[in-house]
Design a protein around this motif. Structure first.
Motif, short mmCIF file in Angstrom:
data_model
loop_
_atom_site.label_atom_id
_atom_site.label_comp_id
_atom_site.label_asym_id
_atom_site.label_seq_id
_atom_site.Cartn_x
_atom_site.Cartn_y
_atom_site.Cartn_z
N ALA A 185 5.17 60.69 -43.18
CA ALA A 185 5.29 62.13 -42.91
C ALA A 185 5.05 62.35 -41.42
N GLY A 205 1.87 65.57 -45.84
CA GLY A 205 1.06 66.70 -45.40
C GLY A 205 1.34 67.84 -46.36
N GLY A 215 7.20 67.54 -47.73
CA GLY A 215 8.47 67.33 -47.05
C GLY A 215 8.84 68.70 -46.51
N LYS A 267 -5.13 75.78 -44.90
CA LYS A 267 -4.48 75.08 -46.03
C LYS A 267 -5.18 75.38 -47.37
C1 F6R Z 1 6.49 66.68 -42.08
C2 F6R Z 1 6.45 67.34 -43.37
C3 F6R Z 1 5.75 68.63 -43.59
C4 F6R Z 1 4.35 68.66 -43.02
C5 F6R Z 1 3.69 70.00 -43.28
C6 F6R Z 1 2.28 70.06 -42.75
O1 F6R Z 1 7.22 65.46 -42.18
O2 F6R Z 1 7.01 66.81 -44.26
O3 F6R Z 1 5.68 68.86 -44.98
O4 F6R Z 1 3.60 67.62 -43.61
O5 F6R Z 1 4.46 71.00 -42.69
O6 F6R Z 1 2.30 69.95 -41.35
P1 F6R Z 1 0.96 69.73 -40.54
O7 F6R Z 1 0.43 68.41 -40.96
O8 F6R Z 1 1.40 69.74 -39.11
O9 F6R Z 1 0.06 70.85 -40.89
#
Ligand code: F6R
Length: 260
Positions: A35, A132, A140, A202
């Motif tokens: 990810a 994530g 995703g 989150k």
């Molecule tokens: C990135 C992805 C997204 C992120 C999600 C959380 O490849 O698939 O689902 O994992 O938007 O992003 P962060 O970790 O930056 O909060």
């Protein structure tokens, strides 16, 4: 689903890296699902250090990324292909030929998505998928409303996700509207899924994913149907969970030989 609540990003990274290291020792040609975004960065840092200091070997590893923006020019610093290269694969000994992602520049997008699904299948499927979590519950780039059976395809980003991701670009206007993403059905086929979520922003999505109904309004809730899903949280991301004490109690009493 196993929910593990830890004091912060470093212990989360160490635990996820332990699971990846154990996999590579048992299966040196494992297939990793990678990810992008901020959440997995400490894991990539930890793995890079284990490679550098302890010789953790990625030479036979194959890797597939989850998603990609549509239309960013090759080499754009925020194209996920570039981000993964910079943050992880260039820092370990994975052959660049063994790292694939959906082709966000393809002229024939549906064909590129089919090719990607075929490549994952031909590699034998993903052994361990890192994820994530979007503040809207996406995994995703499967935004709310995504089919729980979906495969790799083009999706439109919700404005909240574009705003969340604007921090990586110069401005909101530069964040693409369209992406290619592995589907929820694709992600469900990974043999082990490790989702990482940190920070109070989150907390609601975490509650919906772990304790809400399985529903397309929170795409990550589909992981309740996965036979081996691990959710690694810091205290802030876990702050809205009803069963937080139970998750702590279970993990504290878990025999360590079980790993994740
Ligand atoms: C990135 C992805 C997204 C992120 C999600 C959380 O490849 O698939 O689902 O994992 O938007 O992003 P962060 O970790 O930056 O909060």
């Amino acid at each position: 689903m196993e929910v593990v609540i830890l004091p912060g990003g470093k212990p989360i990274a160490a635990l996820a890296a332990d699971a990846i290291e154990a996999l590579l020792r048992r299966k040196p040609d494992a297939v990793l699902g990678l990810a992008t975004g901020s959440s997995p960065l400490p894991v990539y840092e930890e793995l890079a250090q284990r490679h550098e200091r302890g010789g953790l070997d990625f030479s036979r590893v194959r890797a597939f990324t989850l998603d990609e923006y549509v239309g960013l020019p090759a080499g754009h610093p925020e194209a996920y292909r570039e981000v993964i290269r910079r943050e992880f694969t260039d820092r370990v000994n994975i052959s660049p030929d063994n790292v694939r992602g959906p082709d966000g520049q393809a002229a024939d997008i549906p064909a590129a998505c089919r090719t990607y699904e075929d490549a994952i299948r031909d590699a034998g499927g993903v052994d361990l998928q890192l994820l994530g979590l979007g503040t809207d519950g996406h995994i995703g780039f499967n935004e709310p409303g995504s089919s729980l059976a979906s495969r790799t395809r083009i999706k439109t980003l919700i404005e909240q996700t574009r705003r969340d991701n604007a921090r990586f670009f110069g401005s909101l206007a530069e964040v693409p509207h369209h992406v290619l993403t592995q589907g929820l059905g694709t992600i469900l086929e990974a043999r082990h899924v490790i989702l990482i979520a940190t920070g109070a922003q989150k907390a609601q999505a975490v509650r919906d994913l772990a304790e809400g109904p399985v529903a397309a309004i929170c795409p990550a809730s589909v992981l309740q149907l996965h036979p081996h899903a691990t959710v690694l949280l810091d205290e802030a991301a876990a702050s809205s969970l009803r069963l937080a004490d139970f998750y702590r109690h279970s993990y504290d009493g878990k025999p360590r030989w079980q790993g994740l």
